[in-house]
Write a protein that holds these residues in place. Structure first.
Motif, PDB file in Angstrom:
ATOM      1  N   LYS A  68       0.832  -1.203   0.000  1.00  0.00           N
ATOM      2  CA  LYS A  68       0.000   0.000   0.000  1.00  0.00           C
ATOM      3  C   LYS A  68       0.870   1.257   0.000  1.00  0.00           C
ATOM      4  O   LYS A  68       0.579   2.236  -0.696  1.00  0.00           O
ATOM      5  CB  LYS A  68      -0.928   0.004   1.207  1.00  0.00           C
ATOM      6  CG  LYS A  68      -2.015  -1.077   1.155  1.00  0.00           C
ATOM      7  CD  LYS A  68      -2.860  -1.061   2.422  1.00  0.00           C
ATOM      8  CE  LYS A  68      -3.908  -2.170   2.396  1.00  0.00           C
ATOM      9  NZ  LYS A  68      -4.703  -2.206   3.658  1.00  0.00           N
ATOM     10  N   LEU A  69       1.938   1.224   0.788  1.00  0.00           N
ATOM     11  CA  LEU A  69       2.853   2.372   0.817  1.00  0.00           C
ATOM     12  C   LEU A  69       3.499   2.577  -0.554  1.00  0.00           C
ATOM     13  O   LEU A  69       3.697   3.722  -0.994  1.00  0.00           O
ATOM     14  CB  LEU A  69       3.933   2.147   1.883  1.00  0.00           C
ATOM     15  CG  LEU A  69       3.472   2.287   3.336  1.00  0.00           C
ATOM     16  CD1 LEU A  69       4.531   1.726   4.287  1.00  0.00           C
ATOM     17  CD2 LEU A  69       3.178   3.751   3.673  1.00  0.00           C
ATOM     18  N   LYS A  70       3.812   1.479  -1.211  1.00  0.00           N
ATOM     19  CA  LYS A  70       4.408   1.590  -2.542  1.00  0.00           C
ATOM     20  C   LYS A  70       3.433   2.238  -3.519  1.00  0.00           C
ATOM     21  O   LYS A  70       3.815   3.129  -4.292  1.00  0.00           O
ATOM     22  CB  LYS A  70       4.806   0.208  -3.059  1.00  0.00           C
ATOM     23  CG  LYS A  70       5.452   0.221  -4.440  1.00  0.00           C
ATOM     24  CD  LYS A  70       5.838  -1.175  -4.904  1.00  0.00           C
ATOM     25  CE  LYS A  70       4.608  -2.004  -5.214  1.00  0.00           C
ATOM     26  NZ  LYS A  70       4.970  -3.330  -5.768  1.00  0.00           N
ATOM     27  N   GLN A  71       2.175   1.829  -3.480  1.00  0.00           N
ATOM     28  CA  GLN A  71       1.183   2.412  -4.375  1.00  0.00           C
ATOM     29  C   GLN A  71       0.954   3.889  -4.065  1.00  0.00           C
ATOM     30  O   GLN A  71       0.777   4.711  -4.982  1.00  0.00           O
ATOM     31  CB  GLN A  71      -0.132   1.637  -4.275  1.00  0.00           C
ATOM     32  CG  GLN A  71      -0.040   0.192  -4.769  1.00  0.00           C
ATOM     33  CD  GLN A  71       0.459   0.109  -6.202  1.00  0.00           C
ATOM     34  OE1 GLN A  71       0.109   0.945  -7.036  1.00  0.00           O
ATOM     35  NE2 GLN A  71       1.280  -0.882  -6.492  1.00  0.00           N
ATOM     36  N   GLU A  72       0.978   4.245  -2.789  1.00  0.00           N
ATOM     37  CA  GLU A  72       0.848   5.651  -2.420  1.00  0.00           C
ATOM     38  C   GLU A  72       2.021   6.454  -2.970  1.00  0.00           C
ATOM     39  O   GLU A  72       1.857   7.588  -3.444  1.00  0.00           O
ATOM     40  CB  GLU A  72       0.778   5.789  -0.899  1.00  0.00           C
ATOM     41  CG  GLU A  72      -0.515   5.262  -0.291  1.00  0.00           C
ATOM     42  CD  GLU A  72      -0.491   5.264   1.236  1.00  0.00           C
ATOM     43  OE1 GLU A  72       0.445   5.866   1.814  1.00  0.00           O
ATOM     44  OE2 GLU A  72      -1.399   4.670   1.851  1.00  0.00           O
ATOM     45  N   GLY A  73       3.206   5.864  -2.903  1.00  0.00           N
ATOM     46  CA  GLY A  73       4.383   6.534  -3.460  1.00  0.00           C
ATOM     47  C   GLY A  73       4.266   6.717  -4.958  1.00  0.00           C
ATOM     48  O   GLY A  73       4.598   7.780  -5.502  1.00  0.00           O
ATOM     49  N   ASN A  74       3.760   5.705  -5.648  1.00  0.00           N
ATOM     50  CA  ASN A  74       3.588   5.810  -7.100  1.00  0.00           C
ATOM     51  C   ASN A  74       2.620   6.935  -7.453  1.00  0.00           C
ATOM     52  O   ASN A  74       2.836   7.690  -8.410  1.00  0.00           O
ATOM     53  CB  ASN A  74       3.067   4.483  -7.659  1.00  0.00           C
ATOM     54  CG  ASN A  74       4.088   3.358  -7.531  1.00  0.00           C
ATOM     55  OD1 ASN A  74       5.268   3.608  -7.298  1.00  0.00           O
ATOM     56  ND2 ASN A  74       3.639   2.132  -7.670  1.00  0.00           N
ATOM     57  N   SER A  75       1.524   7.036  -6.686  1.00  0.00           N
ATOM     58  CA  SER A  75       0.536   8.090  -6.940  1.00  0.00           C
ATOM     59  C   SER A  75       1.142   9.475  -6.717  1.00  0.00           C
ATOM     60  O   SER A  75       0.891  10.414  -7.488  1.00  0.00           O
ATOM     61  CB  SER A  75      -0.682   7.889  -6.036  1.00  0.00           C
ATOM     62  OG  SER A  75      -1.339   6.665  -6.330  1.00  0.00           O
ATOM     63  N   LEU A  76       1.936   9.596  -5.668  1.00  0.00           N
ATOM     64  CA  LEU A  76       2.589  10.880  -5.386  1.00  0.00           C
ATOM     65  C   LEU A  76       3.555  11.255  -6.505  1.00  0.00           C
ATOM     66  O   LEU A  76       3.653  12.426  -6.896  1.00  0.00           O
ATOM     67  CB  LEU A  76       3.324  10.806  -4.044  1.00  0.00           C
ATOM     68  CG  LEU A  76       2.425  10.820  -2.801  1.00  0.00           C
ATOM     69  CD1 LEU A  76       3.218  10.392  -1.572  1.00  0.00           C
ATOM     70  CD2 LEU A  76       1.830  12.212  -2.588  1.00  0.00           C
ATOM     71  N   TYR A  77       4.252  10.277  -7.030  1.00  0.00           N
ATOM     72  CA  TYR A  77       5.185  10.526  -8.132  1.00  0.00           C
ATOM     73  C   TYR A  77       4.418  11.025  -9.357  1.00  0.00           C
ATOM     74  O   TYR A  77       4.829  11.980 -10.031  1.00  0.00           O
ATOM     75  CB  TYR A  77       5.942   9.247  -8.451  1.00  0.00           C
ATOM     76  CG  TYR A  77       6.917   9.372  -9.601  1.00  0.00           C
ATOM     77  CD1 TYR A  77       7.839  10.403  -9.646  1.00  0.00           C
ATOM     78  CD2 TYR A  77       6.924   8.435 -10.635  1.00  0.00           C
ATOM     79  CE1 TYR A  77       8.741  10.512 -10.688  1.00  0.00           C
ATOM     80  CE2 TYR A  77       7.818   8.538 -11.687  1.00  0.00           C
ATOM     81  CZ  TYR A  77       8.724   9.582 -11.714  1.00  0.00           C
ATOM     82  OH  TYR A  77       9.610   9.696 -12.744  1.00  0.00           O
ATOM     83  N   LYS A  78       3.274  10.399  -9.642  1.00  0.00           N
ATOM     84  CA  LYS A  78       2.450  10.836 -10.764  1.00  0.00           C
ATOM     85  C   LYS A  78       1.975  12.273 -10.578  1.00  0.00           C
ATOM     86  O   LYS A  78       1.818  13.016 -11.550  1.00  0.00           O
ATOM     87  CB  LYS A  78       1.233   9.923 -10.915  1.00  0.00           C
ATOM     88  CG  LYS A  78       1.522   8.580 -11.549  1.00  0.00           C
ATOM     89  CD  LYS A  78       0.240   7.823 -11.798  1.00  0.00           C
ATOM     90  CE  LYS A  78      -0.635   8.559 -12.788  1.00  0.00           C
ATOM     91  NZ  LYS A  78      -1.907   7.842 -13.067  1.00  0.00           N
ATOM     92  N   ASP A  79       1.751  12.647  -9.338  1.00  0.00           N
ATOM     93  CA  ASP A  79       1.274  14.000  -9.028  1.00  0.00           C
ATOM     94  C   ASP A  79       2.404  15.020  -8.972  1.00  0.00           C
ATOM     95  O   ASP A  79       2.188  16.178  -8.594  1.00  0.00           O
ATOM     96  CB  ASP A  79       0.512  13.999  -7.701  1.00  0.00           C
ATOM     97  CG  ASP A  79      -0.802  13.224  -7.781  1.00  0.00           C
ATOM     98  OD1 ASP A  79      -1.311  13.035  -8.898  1.00  0.00           O
ATOM     99  OD2 ASP A  79      -1.295  12.802  -6.719  1.00  0.00           O
ATOM    100  N   GLY A  80       3.604  14.597  -9.296  1.00  0.00           N
ATOM    101  CA  GLY A  80       4.740  15.522  -9.297  1.00  0.00           C
ATOM    102  C   GLY A  80       5.312  15.799  -7.929  1.00  0.00           C
ATOM    103  O   GLY A  80       5.812  16.902  -7.685  1.00  0.00           O
ATOM    104  N   LYS A  81       5.233  14.813  -7.030  1.00  0.00           N
ATOM    105  CA  LYS A  81       5.735  14.979  -5.668  1.00  0.00           C
ATOM    106  C   LYS A  81       6.764  13.882  -5.344  1.00  0.00           C
ATOM    107  O   LYS A  81       6.524  12.998  -4.524  1.00  0.00           O
ATOM    108  CB  LYS A  81       4.588  14.926  -4.669  1.00  0.00           C
ATOM    109  CG  LYS A  81       3.539  16.007  -4.898  1.00  0.00           C
ATOM    110  CD  LYS A  81       2.355  15.839  -3.954  1.00  0.00           C
ATOM    111  CE  LYS A  81       1.301  16.915  -4.197  1.00  0.00           C
ATOM    112  NZ  LYS A  81       0.118  16.738  -3.309  1.00  0.00           N
ATOM    113  N   PRO A  82       7.928  13.923  -5.988  1.00  0.00           N
ATOM    114  CA  PRO A  82       8.908  12.854  -5.796  1.00  0.00           C
ATOM    115  C   PRO A  82       9.475  12.764  -4.389  1.00  0.00           C
ATOM    116  O   PRO A  82       9.798  11.679  -3.921  1.00  0.00           O
ATOM    117  CB  PRO A  82      10.005  13.184  -6.818  1.00  0.00           C
ATOM    118  CG  PRO A  82       9.879  14.660  -7.031  1.00  0.00           C
ATOM    119  CD  PRO A  82       8.414  14.954  -6.934  1.00  0.00           C
ATOM    120  N   GLU A  83       9.607  13.905  -3.714  1.00  0.00           N
ATOM    121  CA  GLU A  83      10.156  13.868  -2.355  1.00  0.00           C
ATOM    122  C   GLU A  83       9.206  13.143  -1.404  1.00  0.00           C
ATOM    123  O   GLU A  83       9.646  12.360  -0.550  1.00  0.00           O
ATOM    124  CB  GLU A  83      10.439  15.289  -1.864  1.00  0.00           C
ATOM    125  CG  GLU A  83      11.609  15.942  -2.596  1.00  0.00           C
ATOM    126  CD  GLU A  83      11.852  17.353  -2.117  1.00  0.00           C
ATOM    127  OE1 GLU A  83      10.857  18.089  -1.910  1.00  0.00           O
ATOM    128  OE2 GLU A  83      13.021  17.732  -1.965  1.00  0.00           O
TER     129      GLU A  83
END
Length: 295
Positions: free
Chosen positions: A125-140
């Motif tokens: 779940k944490l990995k998927q949340e990270g992927n979504s954040l990356y898509k939203d332009g929030k790599p940090e």
């Protein structure tokens, strides 16, 4: 692209033409833990518009002594580092010692198989949340999610952890932290030696940082796993020539420096390196040094 290589079976589930990052946000995509469908591959898919790419090393506070006048001796207390070189207390530090102790714990307090699986699911779940954040332009922020997953996922799930390290490598790459990106890619490959995308990413990072010999070796490994990989084929054509040109340039610079040093030594005697010529012996291939006074 259809591949007949050894890496084909490992990449089943990835979209044929899109990267794992592209597929991670689509509805209906399998997001089961351990799947690489949500792995992130290319930096060209998204470029941050805001971050300062400079990377500042961790700052250490010097112990100036307590009120009692006590002073710690140098080396008395070593700073803990994880396997990617992150300092204990830093945002990307992974407490592998704690995870190892949990793995080795026996009897009361030992992790049950059900608890291990629950952690694995939470990590997914944490990995998927990270992927979504990356898509939203929030790599940090995505980086924080992947790190949280690594601090939760049991060490025994090596392929799950490899994906998290590979995704952290991509975040560091787009943020301009290429040394960190290389270390995280290397950790992913250590955990999963046939992880094609991590090897390819590290090869590209090595090439971007002028570590051409290391890049060439990684591209060769990519070809072993996927003989049709276009990026690796390109690199195997152009990198040997670039390495040769670099070596020739370094050799020329070294000879110029040696010549300068030689002239400094010979100048008090009224001589210079121009008084000496290296002549190749055609029969042996060796060189002889000949002296000429009139130069």
């Amino acid at each position: 692209m259809t591949s007949t290589s050894k890496g084909e079976e490992r990449l089943q589930g990835d979209s044929e033409e899109g990267s794992d990052y592209e597929s991670c946000g689509e509805e209906g995509v399998d997001v089961a833990v351990g799947s690489r469908d949500a792995d992130l591959t290319r930096p060209s898919e998204w470029t941050p518009e805001f971050q300062d790419s400079s990377e500042s090393p961790p700052q250490h506070e010097e112990d100036s002594g307590g009120g009692k006048g006590e002073e710690k001796e140098k080396g008395e207390e070593e700073v803990g580092l994880d396997s990617t070189g992150e300092e204990k207390g830093s945002p990307e530090y992974v407490d592998e010692e704690r995870l190892r102790e949990e793995e080795e714990r026996e009897g009361e307090g030992a992790l049950t198989e059900a608890e291990r699986e629950k952690r694995r699911e939470e990590c997914g779940k944490l990995k998927q949340e990270g992927n979504s954040l990356y898509k939203d332009g929030k790599p940090e922020e995505a980086l924080q999610k992947y790190t949280a997953g690594l601090n939760l996922c049991p060490l025994g799930y090596t392929k799950d952890r490899a994906v998290l390290y590979a995704n952290r490598a991509q975040m560091n790459r787009v943020l301009g932290h290429k040394d960190k990106a290389i270390r995280n890619s290397s950790k992913a490959i250590e955990l999963d030696p046939e992880y094609l995308k991590a090897i390819l990413r590290r090869a590209e990072l090595y090439e971007e940082t002028e570590k051409l010999d290391e890049a060439l070796e990684d591209y060769k490994r990519v070809i072993e796993l996927d003989s049709n990989n276009a990026e690796a084929r390109r690199a195997l054509i152009i990198l040997p020539q670039k390495i040769e040109e670099r070596n020739e340039k370094l050799k020329e610079e070294m000879m110029q420096n040696l010549k300068k040093l030689g002239n400094m030594v010979l100048k008090p005697f009224g001589l210079s390196t121009n008084n000496f010529n290296m002549v190749q012996d055609p029969s042996t291939g060796g060189y002889n040094i000949q002296f000429s006074q009139n130069k």
